[in-house]
Design a protein around this motif. Structure first.
Motif, PDB file in Angstrom:
ATOM      1  N   VAL A   1      -0.312  -8.096  14.049  1.00 47.61           N
ATOM      2  CA  VAL A   1      -0.535  -6.965  12.835  1.00 47.61           C
ATOM      3  C   VAL A   1      -0.311  -7.618  11.495  1.00 47.61           C
ATOM      4  CG1 VAL A   1       0.275  -4.965  12.128  1.00 47.61           C
ATOM      5  CG2 VAL A   1       0.173  -5.170  14.323  1.00 47.61           C
ATOM      6  N   ARG A   2      -1.130  -7.354  10.732  1.00 55.22           N
ATOM      7  CA  ARG A   2      -0.986  -7.768   9.088  1.00 55.22           C
ATOM      8  C   ARG A   2      -0.841  -6.580   8.165  1.00 55.22           C
ATOM      9  NH1 ARG A   2       0.527 -12.730   8.411  1.00 55.22           N
ATOM     10  NH2 ARG A   2      -0.241 -12.663   6.518  1.00 55.22           N
ATOM     11  N   THR A   3      -0.090  -6.748   7.274  1.00 61.12           N
ATOM     12  CA  THR A   3       0.184  -5.691   6.542  1.00 61.12           C
ATOM     13  C   THR A   3       0.121  -5.975   4.869  1.00 61.12           C
ATOM     14  OG1 THR A   3       2.571  -6.614   6.005  1.00 61.12           O
ATOM     15  CG2 THR A   3       2.241  -4.951   7.910  1.00 61.12           C
ATOM     16  N   ARG A   4      -0.368  -4.931   4.447  1.00 61.43           N
ATOM     17  CA  ARG A   4      -0.750  -4.848   2.755  1.00 61.43           C
ATOM     18  C   ARG A   4       0.160  -3.486   2.307  1.00 61.43           C
ATOM     19  NH1 ARG A   4      -6.670  -5.393   1.280  1.00 61.43           N
ATOM     20  NH2 ARG A   4      -6.951  -4.912   3.625  1.00 61.43           N
ATOM     21  N   ALA A   5       0.652  -3.857   1.165  1.00 59.75           N
ATOM     22  CA  ALA A   5       1.217  -2.489   0.708  1.00 59.75           C
ATOM     23  C   ALA A   5       1.353  -2.360  -1.111  1.00 59.75           C
ATOM     24  CB  ALA A   5       2.864  -2.638   0.840  1.00 59.75           C
ATOM     25  N   VAL A   6       1.350  -1.063  -1.672  1.00 58.96           N
ATOM     26  CA  VAL A   6       1.363  -0.878  -2.746  1.00 58.96           C
ATOM     27  C   VAL A   6       2.284   0.227  -2.911  1.00 58.96           C
ATOM     28  CG1 VAL A   6      -0.035   0.232  -4.707  1.00 58.96           C
ATOM     29  CG2 VAL A   6      -1.051  -1.324  -3.031  1.00 58.96           C
ATOM     30  N   PHE A   7       3.223   0.170  -3.896  1.00 61.52           N
ATOM     31  CA  PHE A   7       4.202   1.109  -4.313  1.00 61.52           C
ATOM     32  C   PHE A   7       3.555   2.166  -5.241  1.00 61.52           C
ATOM     33  CE2 PHE A   7       7.838   2.835  -6.576  1.00 61.52           C
ATOM     34  CZ  PHE A   7       8.632   3.532  -5.326  1.00 61.52           C
ATOM     35  N   ASP A   8       3.315   3.526  -4.664  1.00 64.54           N
ATOM     36  CA  ASP A   8       2.549   4.389  -5.638  1.00 64.54           C
ATOM     37  C   ASP A   8       3.294   5.714  -5.517  1.00 64.54           C
ATOM     38  OD1 ASP A   8      -0.230   5.278  -6.996  1.00 64.54           O
ATOM     39  OD2 ASP A   8      -0.233   6.177  -5.141  1.00 64.54           O
ATOM     40  N   GLY A   9       3.548   6.333  -6.858  1.00 65.81           N
ATOM     41  CA  GLY A   9       4.107   7.570  -6.701  1.00 65.81           C
ATOM     42  C   GLY A   9       5.388   7.722  -6.118  1.00 65.81           C
TER      43      GLY A   9
ATOM     44  N   VAL B   1       6.368   6.132  -3.431  1.00 70.57           N
ATOM     45  CA  VAL B   1       6.060   5.921  -2.033  1.00 70.57           C
ATOM     46  C   VAL B   1       5.565   4.746  -1.937  1.00 70.57           C
ATOM     47  CG1 VAL B   1       4.810   6.722   0.194  1.00 70.57           C
ATOM     48  CG2 VAL B   1       5.685   8.647  -1.749  1.00 70.57           C
ATOM     49  N   LEU B   2       5.991   3.979  -0.856  1.00 65.81           N
ATOM     50  CA  LEU B   2       5.405   2.688  -0.463  1.00 65.81           C
ATOM     51  C   LEU B   2       4.189   2.978   0.630  1.00 65.81           C
ATOM     52  CD1 LEU B   2       5.874  -0.502  -0.553  1.00 65.81           C
ATOM     53  CD2 LEU B   2       7.085  -0.322   1.658  1.00 65.81           C
ATOM     54  N   GLN B   3       3.172   2.750   0.199  1.00 67.32           N
ATOM     55  CA  GLN B   3       1.877   2.952   0.859  1.00 67.32           C
ATOM     56  C   GLN B   3       1.745   1.584   1.629  1.00 67.32           C
ATOM     57  OE1 GLN B   3       0.300   5.542   1.353  1.00 67.32           O
ATOM     58  NE2 GLN B   3       0.801   7.070  -0.139  1.00 67.32           N
ATOM     59  N   LEU B   4       1.748   1.634   2.863  1.00 63.40           N
ATOM     60  CA  LEU B   4       1.640   0.363   3.570  1.00 63.40           C
ATOM     61  C   LEU B   4       0.608   0.543   4.710  1.00 63.40           C
ATOM     62  CD1 LEU B   4       3.346  -2.003   4.412  1.00 63.40           C
ATOM     63  CD2 LEU B   4       4.373  -0.651   6.366  1.00 63.40           C
ATOM     64  N   LEU B   5      -0.172  -0.508   4.825  1.00 63.43           N
ATOM     65  CA  LEU B   5      -1.664  -0.676   5.446  1.00 63.43           C
ATOM     66  C   LEU B   5      -1.225  -1.765   6.547  1.00 63.43           C
ATOM     67  CD1 LEU B   5      -4.248   0.070   6.010  1.00 63.43           C
ATOM     68  CD2 LEU B   5      -5.076  -1.594   4.487  1.00 63.43           C
ATOM     69  N   CYS B   6      -1.694  -1.308   8.007  1.00 64.11           N
ATOM     70  CA  CYS B   6      -1.135  -2.085   8.967  1.00 64.11           C
ATOM     71  C   CYS B   6      -2.841  -2.260   9.413  1.00 64.11           C
ATOM     72  CB  CYS B   6      -0.468  -1.563  10.186  1.00 64.11           C
ATOM     73  SG  CYS B   6       1.332  -1.177   9.305  1.00 64.11           S
ATOM     74  N   GLU B   7      -3.032  -3.812   9.780  1.00 70.41           N
ATOM     75  CA  GLU B   7      -4.470  -3.974  10.329  1.00 70.41           C
ATOM     76  C   GLU B   7      -4.386  -4.674  11.421  1.00 70.41           C
ATOM     77  OE1 GLU B   7      -7.700  -3.961   6.774  1.00 70.41           O
ATOM     78  OE2 GLU B   7      -6.242  -5.389   6.423  1.00 70.41           O
ATOM     79  N   ALA B   8      -5.112  -4.713  12.619  1.00 73.32           N
ATOM     80  CA  ALA B   8      -5.148  -5.460  13.710  1.00 73.32           C
ATOM     81  C   ALA B   8      -6.445  -5.536  14.181  1.00 73.32           C
ATOM     82  CB  ALA B   8      -4.065  -4.849  14.664  1.00 73.32           C
ATOM     83  N   SER B   9      -6.940  -6.318  14.968  1.00 69.91           N
ATOM     84  CA  SER B   9      -8.257  -6.705  15.721  1.00 69.91           C
ATOM     85  C   SER B   9      -8.709  -5.787  16.624  1.00 69.91           C
ATOM     86  CB  SER B   9      -8.311  -8.251  16.220  1.00 69.91           C
ATOM     87  OG  SER B   9      -7.583  -8.233  17.191  1.00 69.91           O
ATOM     88  N   THR B  10      -7.567  -5.005  17.327  1.00 71.94           N
ATOM     89  CA  THR B  10      -7.829  -4.045  18.351  1.00 71.94           C
ATOM     90  C   THR B  10      -6.935  -2.977  18.252  1.00 71.94           C
ATOM     91  OG1 THR B  10      -6.463  -5.290  19.798  1.00 71.94           O
ATOM     92  CG2 THR B  10      -8.572  -5.997  20.040  1.00 71.94           C
ATOM     93  N   VAL B  11      -7.426  -1.832  18.844  1.00 70.32           N
ATOM     94  CA  VAL B  11      -6.770  -0.654  18.797  1.00 70.32           C
ATOM     95  C   VAL B  11      -5.235  -0.913  19.476  1.00 70.32           C
ATOM     96  CG1 VAL B  11      -6.726   1.804  19.260  1.00 70.32           C
ATOM     97  CG2 VAL B  11      -8.663   0.752  18.584  1.00 70.32           C
ATOM     98  N   ASP B  12      -5.185  -1.402  20.758  1.00 66.93           N
ATOM     99  CA  ASP B  12      -3.955  -1.531  21.256  1.00 66.93           C
ATOM    100  C   ASP B  12      -2.803  -2.302  20.668  1.00 66.93           C
ATOM    101  OD1 ASP B  12      -5.811  -3.811  22.148  1.00 66.93           O
ATOM    102  OD2 ASP B  12      -3.881  -4.555  22.772  1.00 66.93           O
ATOM    103  N   LYS B  13      -3.149  -2.712  19.837  1.00 68.54           N
ATOM    104  CA  LYS B  13      -2.003  -3.512  19.096  1.00 68.54           C
ATOM    105  C   LYS B  13      -1.521  -2.779  17.742  1.00 68.54           C
ATOM    106  CE  LYS B  13      -4.022  -8.342  19.490  1.00 68.54           C
ATOM    107  NZ  LYS B  13      -4.533  -9.546  18.837  1.00 68.54           N
TER     108      LYS B  13
END
Length: 293
Positions: free
Chosen positions: A33-41, A43-55
């Motif tokens: 899992v790889r993450t990206r994030a932005v602090f907005d309003g 709230v820490l908005q965190l995006l988690c991405e992976a190659s498959t749904v099971d991860k």
């Protein structure tokens, strides 16, 4: 002297979004899992991405992320919105994309509230940080040509220094305990009210007025930080340098977002808030590229 800006864990505890991302990516590397994030309003908005749904299994991933973030205890960050999706090409405006169309952009989204560590836990963590920093400053051992008597004298002084530090810490904790007891029993309030003179009250009022005008300078401060980040970006070569630049852009964005609507350059500040945030994400991506190469 050791420069704390190079300590990613310390940066993360201070609330640096770029450092928090780096810690999360290191902890979640084995799960794919790889993450990206932005602090907005707020709230820490965190995006988690992976190659498959099971991860990206929701309950497991949310629990992992909450444990990691609470172990970091980032300053001024309590609300975290975790978003997940299958990995895709880099998007600088990913937050706008998922906000506009969350059903088609995301697998799931969940907001969590980080547990606030109590004051004594913070005090212990701060003491450990100071101890760790002191350990880094110890010089390499070398063979001494001085007599053993002098060496023993130094050892005694060193032991006395550690004892003095321990006694100082104990006294501090006792004083802190008394202050807590005084607050609970209403004593501290009585002491403060009886001790404030007219001149002190005037000073307090001046301080409050001064604090209320600090937001007027937010635009100027943000521009100064942004100019420095732009200049540093022309010479940055290492992943750490790019993370520092990303943190500066994020601070500039946060300051711009604090500009009052009554400010003469409020509209410009709103535009710069979004622009600086995008620059921060770009700097984070540069740090990732260098780290992978």
């Amino acid at each position: 002297m050791v420069n704390k800006i190079n300590d990613i864990a310390w940066q993360a505890r201070q609330g640096s979004v770029a450092a928090i991302i780096q810690v999360l990516n290191e902890k979640l590397a084995n799960s794919g899992v790889r993450t990206r994030a932005v602090f907005d309003g707020g709230v820490l908005q965190l995006l988690c991405e992976a190659s498959t749904v099971d991860k990206l299994e929701q309950s497991t991933l949310v629990k992992q992320i909450q444990q990691i973030l609470e172990s970091i205890a980032p300053r001024n960050i309590r609300r975290v919105n975790i978003n997940s999706r299958i990995v895709r090409e880099q998007q600088l405006l990913w937050l706008e994309e998922i906000t506009r169309d969350p059903e088609n952009q995301l697998l799931w989204s969940e907001e969590i509230i980080l547990e606030i560590p109590n004051y004594f836990q913070e005090l212990i963590k701060k003491f450990r940080d100071q101890k760790s920093e002191s350990a880094k400053l110890i010089l390499p051992k070398f063979q001494s040509s001085r007599p053993k008597a002098i060496t023993n004298h130094k050892l005694k002084n060193s032991a006395w220094g550690r004892l003095s530090l321990a006694l100082s810490l104990c006294l501090f904790l006792l004083l802190l305990g008394w202050l807590v007891y005084a607050v609970v029993n209403g004593k501290l309030k009585n002491i403060a009210v009886s001790g404030i003179s007219n001149s002190q009250a005037s000073t307090t009022e001046s301080f409050i007025q001064s604090a209320s005008t600090q937001t007027e300078d937010a635009f100027t401060q943000a521009v100064r930080i942004a100019n420095q980040a732009s200049a540093d970006g022309k010479t940055a070569k290492t992943s750490t340098q790019w993370l520092e630049i990303a943190a500066d852009w994020q601070r500039a964005s946060d300051l711009m977002s604090q500009v009052s609507p009554s400010h003469s350059r409020y509209q410009e500040a709103q535009i710069r808030t979004k622009l600086y945030r995008e620059y921060s994400e770009t700097a984070q991506e540069e740090a990732e590229k260098i780290k992978k190469s």
